[in-house]
Design a protein around this motif. Structure first.
Motif, PDB file in Angstrom:
ATOM      1  N   LYS A  54       0.850  -1.205  -0.025  1.00 33.47           N
ATOM      2  CA  LYS A  54       0.134   0.064   0.047  1.00 33.47           C
ATOM      3  C   LYS A  54       1.065   1.121  -0.041  1.00 33.47           C
ATOM      4  N   PRO A  55       1.266   1.718  -1.310  1.00 34.25           N
ATOM      5  CA  PRO A  55       2.295   2.832  -1.354  1.00 34.25           C
ATOM      6  C   PRO A  55       2.133   3.775  -0.284  1.00 34.25           C
ATOM      7  N   PRO A  56       3.118   4.217   0.189  1.00 36.64           N
ATOM      8  CA  PRO A  56       4.581   3.886   0.085  1.00 36.64           C
ATOM      9  C   PRO A  56       5.196   2.713   0.941  1.00 36.64           C
ATOM     10  N   VAL A  57       4.252   2.122   1.641  1.00 42.09           N
ATOM     11  CA  VAL A  57       4.793   0.912   2.610  1.00 42.09           C
ATOM     12  C   VAL A  57       4.231  -0.589   2.048  1.00 42.09           C
ATOM     13  N   THR A  58       5.195  -1.378   2.504  1.00 41.76           N
ATOM     14  CA  THR A  58       4.999  -2.807   2.191  1.00 41.76           C
ATOM     15  C   THR A  58       4.615  -3.480   3.396  1.00 41.76           C
ATOM     16  N   TYR A  59       3.280  -3.893   3.840  1.00 43.53           N
ATOM     17  CA  TYR A  59       3.019  -4.630   5.009  1.00 43.53           C
ATOM     18  C   TYR A  59       3.497  -6.018   5.015  1.00 43.53           C
ATOM     19  N   SER A  60       3.856  -6.591   5.902  1.00 43.85           N
ATOM     20  CA  SER A  60       4.053  -8.147   6.176  1.00 43.85           C
ATOM     21  C   SER A  60       3.241  -8.613   7.200  1.00 43.85           C
ATOM     22  N   PHE A  61       2.754  -9.844   6.900  1.00 48.29           N
ATOM     23  CA  PHE A  61       1.816 -10.407   7.866  1.00 48.29           C
ATOM     24  C   PHE A  61       2.071 -12.052   7.823  1.00 48.29           C
ATOM     25  N   LYS A  62       2.026 -12.615   8.989  1.00 51.87           N
ATOM     26  CA  LYS A  62       2.184 -14.235   8.828  1.00 51.87           C
ATOM     27  C   LYS A  62       1.022 -14.682   9.301  1.00 51.87           C
ATOM     28  N   VAL A  63       0.567 -15.595   8.551  1.00 49.78           N
ATOM     29  CA  VAL A  63      -0.823 -16.308   8.795  1.00 49.78           C
ATOM     30  C   VAL A  63      -0.780 -17.279   9.893  1.00 49.78           C
ATOM     31  N   LEU A  64      -1.647 -17.091  10.899  1.00 48.45           N
ATOM     32  CA  LEU A  64      -1.621 -18.142  12.121  1.00 48.45           C
ATOM     33  C   LEU A  64      -2.624 -18.946  11.950  1.00 48.45           C
ATOM     34  N   GLN A  65      -4.006 -18.439  11.361  1.00 45.02           N
ATOM     35  CA  GLN A  65      -4.966 -19.280  11.408  1.00 45.02           C
ATOM     36  C   GLN A  65      -5.803 -18.736   9.894  1.00 45.02           C
ATOM     37  N   PRO A  66      -5.890 -19.848   8.913  1.00 46.33           N
ATOM     38  CA  PRO A  66      -6.660 -19.279   7.904  1.00 46.33           C
ATOM     39  C   PRO A  66      -8.123 -19.157   7.895  1.00 46.33           C
ATOM     40  N   ILE A  67      -8.719 -18.174   7.881  1.00 49.21           N
ATOM     41  CA  ILE A  67     -10.226 -18.122   8.141  1.00 49.21           C
ATOM     42  C   ILE A  67     -10.774 -17.221   7.016  1.00 49.21           C
ATOM     43  N   GLU A  68     -11.955 -17.566   6.619  1.00 49.28           N
ATOM     44  CA  GLU A  68     -12.976 -16.867   5.641  1.00 49.28           C
ATOM     45  C   GLU A  68     -14.088 -16.199   6.276  1.00 49.28           C
ATOM     46  N   LYS A  69     -14.372 -15.927   7.400  1.00 54.20           N
ATOM     47  CA  LYS A  69     -15.452 -15.392   7.964  1.00 54.20           C
ATOM     48  C   LYS A  69     -14.641 -14.095   8.762  1.00 54.20           C
ATOM     49  N   ARG A  70     -15.138 -13.108   8.543  1.00 57.38           N
ATOM     50  CA  ARG A  70     -14.608 -11.723   9.266  1.00 57.38           C
ATOM     51  C   ARG A  70     -14.807 -11.847  10.516  1.00 57.38           C
ATOM     52  N   VAL A  71     -13.664 -11.472  11.308  1.00 54.24           N
ATOM     53  CA  VAL A  71     -13.632 -11.291  12.914  1.00 54.24           C
ATOM     54  C   VAL A  71     -13.601  -9.974  13.292  1.00 54.24           C
ATOM     55  N   GLY A  72     -13.903  -9.834  14.704  1.00 51.98           N
ATOM     56  CA  GLY A  72     -13.692  -8.645  15.255  1.00 51.98           C
ATOM     57  C   GLY A  72     -12.239  -8.205  15.418  1.00 51.98           C
ATOM     58  N   ALA A  73     -11.957  -7.063  15.654  1.00 46.70           N
ATOM     59  CA  ALA A  73     -10.811  -6.399  15.513  1.00 46.70           C
ATOM     60  C   ALA A  73      -9.860  -6.794  16.698  1.00 46.70           C
ATOM     61  N   LYS A  74     -10.529  -7.113  17.730  1.00 49.40           N
ATOM     62  CA  LYS A  74     -10.013  -7.714  18.948  1.00 49.40           C
ATOM     63  C   LYS A  74      -9.378  -9.143  18.682  1.00 49.40           C
ATOM     64  N   LEU A  75      -9.792  -9.949  17.933  1.00 43.66           N
ATOM     65  CA  LEU A  75      -9.587 -11.440  17.646  1.00 43.66           C
ATOM     66  C   LEU A  75      -8.447 -11.463  16.545  1.00 43.66           C
ATOM     67  N   VAL A  76      -8.419 -10.357  15.934  1.00 45.86           N
ATOM     68  CA  VAL A  76      -7.337 -10.414  14.784  1.00 45.86           C
ATOM     69  C   VAL A  76      -5.864 -11.016  15.287  1.00 45.86           C
ATOM     70  N   PRO A  77      -5.134 -10.437  16.497  1.00 43.69           N
ATOM     71  CA  PRO A  77      -3.837 -11.072  16.839  1.00 43.69           C
ATOM     72  C   PRO A  77      -4.032 -12.526  16.812  1.00 43.69           C
ATOM     73  N   GLU A  78      -5.131 -13.295  17.083  1.00 40.53           N
ATOM     74  CA  GLU A  78      -4.985 -14.857  17.120  1.00 40.53           C
ATOM     75  C   GLU A  78      -4.965 -15.359  15.758  1.00 40.53           C
ATOM     76  N   VAL A  79      -5.255 -14.463  14.628  1.00 38.65           N
ATOM     77  CA  VAL A  79      -5.403 -15.345  13.402  1.00 38.65           C
ATOM     78  C   VAL A  79      -4.229 -14.706  12.669  1.00 38.65           C
TER      79      VAL A  79
END
Length: 142
Positions: A54-79
């Motif tokens: 997302k210019p000018p930044v490249t964000y990196s994320f590691k997948v902990l759980q593959p989900i397809e249903k949207r979760v609350g913002a508080k649960l994102v660190p578990e995913v």
């Protein structure tokens, strides 16, 4: 669930606001999965590394759980785990600070507030204390 579509996963963990925007980012080549460009239908599994530009930044994320249903913002660190390097956040901060200097094409003319901010930002500091009122006596020279 051991796998999920990458566009659904990015929408579910709130990287993108809508799934359509996530799929569009994949289509434009802004999403990499484990170093390779990813299509929207590509499946992610635990341990995968996703890079999103997302210019000018490249964000990196590691997948902990593959989900397809949207979760609350508080649960994102578990995913997912955010592994974006600090230098990318410095780039983001630099662009926020100097954002009004390089205006995006097509944004139109600067407003009066933009112009004043730009002048305040670019005005040389040594001129603040300099007195421009020179008193030249024309009578003495003649």
């Amino acid at each position: 669930m051991s796998e999920a579509r990458i566009d659904k996963w990015m929408w579910a963990v709130r990287i993108f606001k809508t799934r359509t925007i996530a799929a569009e980012a994949c289509k434009k080549g802004r999403v990499n999965l484990n170093g390779a460009q990813a299509k929207a239908a590509r499946m992610v599994k635990p341990g995968d590394i996703i890079q999103v530009r997302k210019p000018p930044v490249t964000y990196s994320f590691k997948v902990l759980q593959p989900i397809e249903k949207r979760v609350g913002a508080k649960l994102v660190p578990e995913v997912m785990e955010n592994i974006t390097t600090p230098d990318q956040y410095e780039l983001l901060e630099m662009s926020r600070v100097s954002g009004f200097v390089n205006r995006a094409k097509g944004t139109g003319r600067p407003t009066k507030k933009d112009r004043r901010s730009l002048e305040e930002f670019t005005a040389p500091e040594f001129m603040d204390d300099f007195d421009f009122d020179f008193d030249f006596d024309d009578d003495e020279e003649e």
